[in-house]
Each structure stands twice: as C-alpha cells, then as structure tokens.
Enzyme design. Structure first.
Site, PDB file in Angstrom:
ATOM      1  N   ARG A   1       0.814  -1.223   0.000  1.00  0.00           N
ATOM      2  CA  ARG A   1       0.000   0.000   0.000  1.00  0.00           C
ATOM      3  C   ARG A   1       0.845   1.268   0.000  1.00  0.00           C
ATOM      4  O   ARG A   1       0.401   2.296  -0.524  1.00  0.00           O
ATOM      5  CB  ARG A   1      -0.936  -0.014   1.210  1.00  0.00           C
ATOM      6  CG  ARG A   1      -2.138  -0.909   0.976  1.00  0.00           C
ATOM      7  CD  ARG A   1      -3.035  -0.950   2.174  1.00  0.00           C
ATOM      8  NE  ARG A   1      -4.329  -1.508   1.853  1.00  0.00           N
ATOM      9  CZ  ARG A   1      -5.259  -1.780   2.751  1.00  0.00           C
ATOM     10  NH1 ARG A   1      -5.037  -1.539   4.025  1.00  0.00           N
ATOM     11  NH2 ARG A   1      -6.410  -2.288   2.371  1.00  0.00           N
TER      12      ARG A   1
ATOM     13  N   LYS B   1     -17.255 -16.562   5.177  1.00  0.00           N
ATOM     14  CA  LYS B   1     -18.698 -16.538   5.444  1.00  0.00           C
ATOM     15  C   LYS B   1     -19.567 -16.071   4.284  1.00  0.00           C
ATOM     16  O   LYS B   1     -19.243 -15.110   3.603  1.00  0.00           O
ATOM     17  CB  LYS B   1     -18.969 -15.613   6.631  1.00  0.00           C
ATOM     18  CG  LYS B   1     -18.318 -16.097   7.906  1.00  0.00           C
ATOM     19  CD  LYS B   1     -19.041 -15.568   9.120  1.00  0.00           C
ATOM     20  CE  LYS B   1     -18.469 -16.127  10.391  1.00  0.00           C
ATOM     21  NZ  LYS B   1     -17.670 -15.142  11.131  1.00  0.00           N
TER      22      LYS B   1
ATOM     23  N   GLY C   1      -7.404  -7.884   0.167  1.00  0.00           N
ATOM     24  CA  GLY C   1      -7.529  -8.693   1.377  1.00  0.00           C
ATOM     25  C   GLY C   1      -6.778 -10.012   1.307  1.00  0.00           C
ATOM     26  O   GLY C   1      -5.623 -10.063   0.891  1.00  0.00           O
TER      27      GLY C   1
ATOM     28  N   GLY D   1     -12.306  -4.502   1.634  1.00  0.00           N
ATOM     29  CA  GLY D   1     -13.705  -4.094   1.793  1.00  0.00           C
ATOM     30  C   GLY D   1     -14.155  -3.140   0.690  1.00  0.00           C
ATOM     31  O   GLY D   1     -15.266  -3.258   0.168  1.00  0.00           O
TER      32      GLY D   1
HETATM   33  N1  ATP Z   1     -13.230 -24.220   4.674  1.00  0.00           N
HETATM   34  C1  ATP Z   1     -12.903 -23.258   5.532  1.00  0.00           C
HETATM   35  N2  ATP Z   1     -13.213 -23.366   6.831  1.00  0.00           N
HETATM   36  C2  ATP Z   1     -12.876 -22.378   7.694  1.00  0.00           C
HETATM   37  N3  ATP Z   1     -12.241 -21.256   7.351  1.00  0.00           N
HETATM   38  C3  ATP Z   1     -11.912 -21.100   6.063  1.00  0.00           C
HETATM   39  C4  ATP Z   1     -12.226 -22.088   5.100  1.00  0.00           C
HETATM   40  N4  ATP Z   1     -11.785 -21.667   3.907  1.00  0.00           N
HETATM   41  C5  ATP Z   1     -11.198 -20.474   4.113  1.00  0.00           C
HETATM   42  N5  ATP Z   1     -11.268 -20.123   5.405  1.00  0.00           N
HETATM   43  C6  ATP Z   1     -10.690 -18.926   6.045  1.00  0.00           C
HETATM   44  O1  ATP Z   1     -11.336 -17.783   5.577  1.00  0.00           O
HETATM   45  C7  ATP Z   1     -10.475 -16.686   5.819  1.00  0.00           C
HETATM   46  C8  ATP Z   1     -10.696 -15.622   4.791  1.00  0.00           C
HETATM   47  O2  ATP Z   1     -12.032 -15.265   4.749  1.00  0.00           O
HETATM   48  P1  ATP Z   1     -12.515 -13.757   4.846  1.00  0.00           P
HETATM   49  O3  ATP Z   1     -13.937 -13.787   4.431  1.00  0.00           O
HETATM   50  O4  ATP Z   1     -12.146 -13.187   6.164  1.00  0.00           O
HETATM   51  O5  ATP Z   1     -11.540 -13.045   3.839  1.00  0.00           O
HETATM   52  P2  ATP Z   1     -11.720 -12.545   2.391  1.00  0.00           P
HETATM   53  O6  ATP Z   1     -12.875 -13.181   1.762  1.00  0.00           O
HETATM   54  O7  ATP Z   1     -10.425 -12.641   1.699  1.00  0.00           O
HETATM   55  O8  ATP Z   1     -12.066 -11.036   2.678  1.00  0.00           O
HETATM   56  P3  ATP Z   1     -11.113  -9.789   2.555  1.00  0.00           P
HETATM   57  O9  ATP Z   1     -10.707  -9.761   1.112  1.00  0.00           O
HETATM   58  O10 ATP Z   1     -11.978  -8.646   2.938  1.00  0.00           O
HETATM   59  O11 ATP Z   1      -9.957 -10.028   3.479  1.00  0.00           O
HETATM   60  C9  ATP Z   1      -9.086 -17.214   5.750  1.00  0.00           C
HETATM   61  O12 ATP Z   1      -8.396 -16.834   6.917  1.00  0.00           O
HETATM   62  C10 ATP Z   1      -9.249 -18.718   5.658  1.00  0.00           C
HETATM   63  O13 ATP Z   1      -8.425 -19.412   6.556  1.00  0.00           O
HETATM   64  O1  3PG Z   2      -7.631  -2.410   5.368  1.00  0.00           O
HETATM   65  C1  3PG Z   2      -8.642  -1.904   4.866  1.00  0.00           C
HETATM   66  O2  3PG Z   2      -9.535  -2.562   4.284  1.00  0.00           O
HETATM   67  C2  3PG Z   2      -8.763  -0.403   4.876  1.00  0.00           C
HETATM   68  O3  3PG Z   2      -7.567   0.202   5.265  1.00  0.00           O
HETATM   69  C3  3PG Z   2      -9.925   0.042   5.734  1.00  0.00           C
HETATM   70  O4  3PG Z   2      -9.712  -0.312   7.067  1.00  0.00           O
HETATM   71  P1  3PG Z   2     -10.943  -0.465   8.055  1.00  0.00           P
HETATM   72  O5  3PG Z   2     -11.675  -1.731   7.646  1.00  0.00           O
HETATM   73  O6  3PG Z   2     -10.355  -0.552   9.443  1.00  0.00           O
HETATM   74  O7  3PG Z   2     -11.832   0.730   7.889  1.00  0.00           O
END
Ligand code: ATP
Ligand code: 3PG
Length: 394
Positions: A37, A198, A351, A374
């Site tokens: 970033r 989720k 993320g 997000g």
């Molecule tokens: N089958 C599973 N059971 C439990 N946890 C899981 C499974 N598959 C993935 N995960 C967990 O889900 C987490 C990521 O999900 P999360 O929704 O928090 O992130 P994301 O979708 O990448 O969102 P963001 O991009 O905002 O970080 C990871 O830490 C991973 O370990």
């Molecule tokens: O890491 C992020 O997604 C941004 O910096 C926003 O952070 P926040 O979810 O704490 O508002």
C-alpha cells in the site's frame, strides 16, 4: 469511471495539498510486513512533489478507536516512505493542532509531511465536522488516494472534501478504472471466484455478480453452506444455518440467469482445525459426520483451473480454503497458479486473496491487485463509495 476531478484537472504548484492515503499496512512488532500500500501511493506523491506542492500525507493504521495506541503510530511507515522516495519525510506525532499548523507553515515547495494516525481522534470515524474542518484548514487542496478506505465516510476521507477543492489521486483512479471497466463492460467469458469464510459477508457481491458473470466459482468456508443447500451432510464444516435458503436461491437464480455456478465436488476434510490435523480427500456426498472441510479437493480445484484458463476476465475475492495452513493450501494455490497462467485479464479483490497470491509468489503475474479489500467488495456490489462521491465533479 465516475466523472470526478483528478489531480490533473487542477493546479497544485506551490499549493498545500492534504493527501489521504491508505497506509494501513500489516505490522508485526513494529515492522511493516507488507508495504504494497505504501508503494501503490508513490506515483501520486511523486507527482505532487515534482509539481512543487507541499505534500501533507494522512492515513489511518489499524483500529485504535479514538485513542493513542503506541503500536499504531505511523512512524515506521514514515521511515519507509522516506527510503522509497529517497527524500526526507517529516513525521509528526499529531494530525491536527498548533504543532501541525506550524510545521505546515514552514514547508517549502516539494516538502513532505506525514501526519500521525488520524484514527487517534474519535472524530475521524464519526466523520465529525469539526475535525474535518481542522484537517481542511491545513491545506488548499484535498487529494483522496486512499482507495482502500473509500468505503468509509470518515473526517479525512469524506468530511474534509466539503471544505476545500477535492480530487482523486492516481491510485484511486487506477482502481476505479480497472474495477469499473471490468464491471460495466466485461470481456467474456467473465468469471468471478468467491471464497473466504462466510456467506454473510458475500451476499451482496454474489447477488450483484449473478447479474453480470458467465461463471461463478464458489470456494472456501462459505461453500459448505452451498453444499448443505444441495442436500449433503457437511459434518463439522463451517455452516451458516440461516443462510441455507439464501444459498438455494442463489443456485436457482444462477440457473434462471444462465450463469454457470461451479461448486465443490470434493473437499479436503480434517479431524480438527489444526495444522497437524489428520486429513482425507472425500466427495462432497461423503463428508464424515465428525470431520470438517478446510479446503476444496483436487477434482474441484482442477475444474476451477479449467474455467479460469478459458476465461477472458477473472475477478477473485476470498481464499478456497484455510490457505494459511499447508495442509489446506492446495486449492487456493491451484487457483492462484491458474490465475497466473491464464491469458485472461486477472483482478485480485484485495484482502486475503492478495495475501494468497503473495504467498504463492504469483503476485507479479496478476494484471491488477486491488489495494482495497472491503472497498473493492463494496464496489463490486455496486455500492457508492462515500470517499469517491465526496470528490468534485468534472
Ligand atoms: N473451509 C474453511 N473453513 C474455515 N475457514 C476457512 C475455510 N476456507 C477459508 N477459510 C478462512 O477464511 C479466511 C478468509 O475469509 P474472509 O472472508 O475473512 O476473507 P476474504 O474473503 O479474503 O475477505 P477480505 O478480502 O476482505 O480479506 C481465511 O483466513 C481462511 O483461513
Ligand atoms: O484495510 C482496509 O480494508 C482499509 O484500510 C480500511 O480499514 P478499516 O476496515 O479498518 O476501515
């Protein structure tokens, strides 16, 4: 994408420019563990310095909840920024008040100041107009380059734009261009990959993508609610009981819209949630009652890789399994490798997916890795982002 003014539409020479960046970088024991970033904001900062602006940088770091937290200071970020810019950066311990005002008054053209974490003030997240005014009075112009925080209506991302001319920075523009173009005029076949923990967090994005994509790939923890919705037992896998009907409705909607919905056919199951767990690979119709699914299986991963290979545009948000543990990383790695080798245009929605392509060392093979987790999700959901709405129209 939106008809908003950018830095190029205004004169910044010799002006005091308040630049909101997203320097919310992961830190461990005071050390920055991923500087993506910071690097992503450099083109904007460099341009302003070259133009002879007085560059006042502001960011949040973590969630200090309106209090000064020593481990959430931006000091280490200031040091790294100075190295990357090969120029001094004056890091202050406050973001408003007399000391800041004096430091700004003493700036020469091309100087850089980094303010302290704006979330040390409770008014930041409350979008307190008084705080926004304090920020605004430091500068002649506001540049928002904090795409990662554009979904937050905070004093330094939204409130300040009401007081002084407000335009977007280069990173903000790039993020909006790539994601905006992908969503409004996608090359086809257009595939979205949705994983993560989720269903709850992804309802909006799944709903919106079902209107746009040719293929929707489902993985990660949330896929087990979809597997359950198809009538299979999922043992101790992650389940959101209250989202089973919603998952069913998504399956129906995909059919009605002619979207090919790809769900796991096999899974890596474990006897406990641990890196040392016993594991086995089973079909989704044969998940043992007291085991849990922690990754997609090899057949599923191969299917997904095939779809990715044949797509012209692929957007990925959320890992396929618990990729932080080696035993459950294979599905996410296969998808990451397929993303790295496809000839299609690849977009990573920030993320955890961004962390995954870093981990599997294919980040440089992606066409665009968003700096917003997000924020990119909300953009994909079709929501308006307050940090962008607040900027001046062209
Ligand atoms: N089958 C599973 N059971 C439990 N946890 C899981 C499974 N598959 C993935 N995960 C967990 O889900 C987490 C990521 O999900 P999360 O929704 O928090 O992130 P994301 O979708 O990448 O969102 P963001 O991009 O905002 O970080 C990871 O830490 C991973 O370990
Ligand atoms: O890491 C992020 O997604 C941004 O910096 C926003 O952070 P926040 O979810 O704490 O508002």
């Amino acid at each position: 994408m939106l008809n908003k003014k950018t830095m190029k539409d205004i004169d910044v020479k010799g002006k005091r420019v308040f630049v909101r960046v997203d320097f919310n970088v992961p830190m461990a024991d005071g050390v920055i563990t991923d500087e993506t970033r910071i690097r992503a904001a450099i083109p904007t900062i460099e341009y302003l310095v070259e133009q002879g602006a007085k560059v006042i940088l502001a960011s949040h770091l973590g969630r200090p909840k309106g209090e000064v937290k020593e481990d959430m200071r931006l000091t280490a970020v200031g040091v790294r920024l100075a190295e990357l810019m090969a120029k001094p950066v004056t890091k202050l311990d406050e973001s408003i008040g007399q000391v800041v005002e004096e430091a700004v008054a003493n700036m020469q053209n091309g100087d850089m100041i980094l303010l302290e974490n704006v979330r040390f003030h409770a008014g930041e997240e409350k979008n307190d107009p008084a705080l926004a005014e304090q920020f605004a009075k430091l500068a002649d112009v506001y540049v928002n380059d904090a795409f990662g925080a554009a979904h937050r209506a905070h004093a330094s991302t939204e409130g300040i734009a009401k007081h002084i001319p407000a335009v977007s920075g280069f990173l903000m523009q790039k993020e909006l261009d790539v994601l905006g173009k992908a969503l409004s005029n996608p090359e086809r076949p257009f595939t979205a990959i949705i994983g993560g923990a989720k269903v709850k967090d992804k309802i909006g994005v799944i709903e919106s993508l079902l209107e746009k994509v040719d293929h929707l790939i489902i993985g990660g923890g949330l896929s087990f609610t979809f597997i359950k919705a198809q009538g299979y037992d999922i043992g101790k896998s992650l389940l959101e009981e209250d989202k089973i009907d919603l998952a069913k409705s998504f399956i129906e909607k995909a059919k009605a819209k002619g979207v090919q919905l790809h769900m796991p056919v096999d899974a890596v199951v474990a006897n406990e949630f641990s890196k040392d767990a016993e594991t086995q690979i089973v079909g989704v119709d044969a998940i043992p009652g007291d085991w849990m699914g922690l990754d997609i299986g090899p057949k599923t991963a191969a299917n997904y890789a095939e779809v990715i290979k044949d797509s012209k545009l692929i957007i990925w948000n959320g890992p396929m399994g618990v990729f932080e543990m080696d035993k459950f990383a294979s599905g996410t790695k296969t998808v990451a490798d397929a993303m790295a080798t496809t000839t299609g245009y690849t977009v990573i929605g920030g993320g955890d997916s961004a962390a995954a392509v870093e981990k599997f060392e294919v980040a440089d093979k992606m066409d665009h890795i968003s700096t917003g987790g997000g924020a990119s999700l909300e953009l994909m959901e079709g929501k308006e982002l307050p940090g962008i709405v607040a900027l001046n129209d062209k």
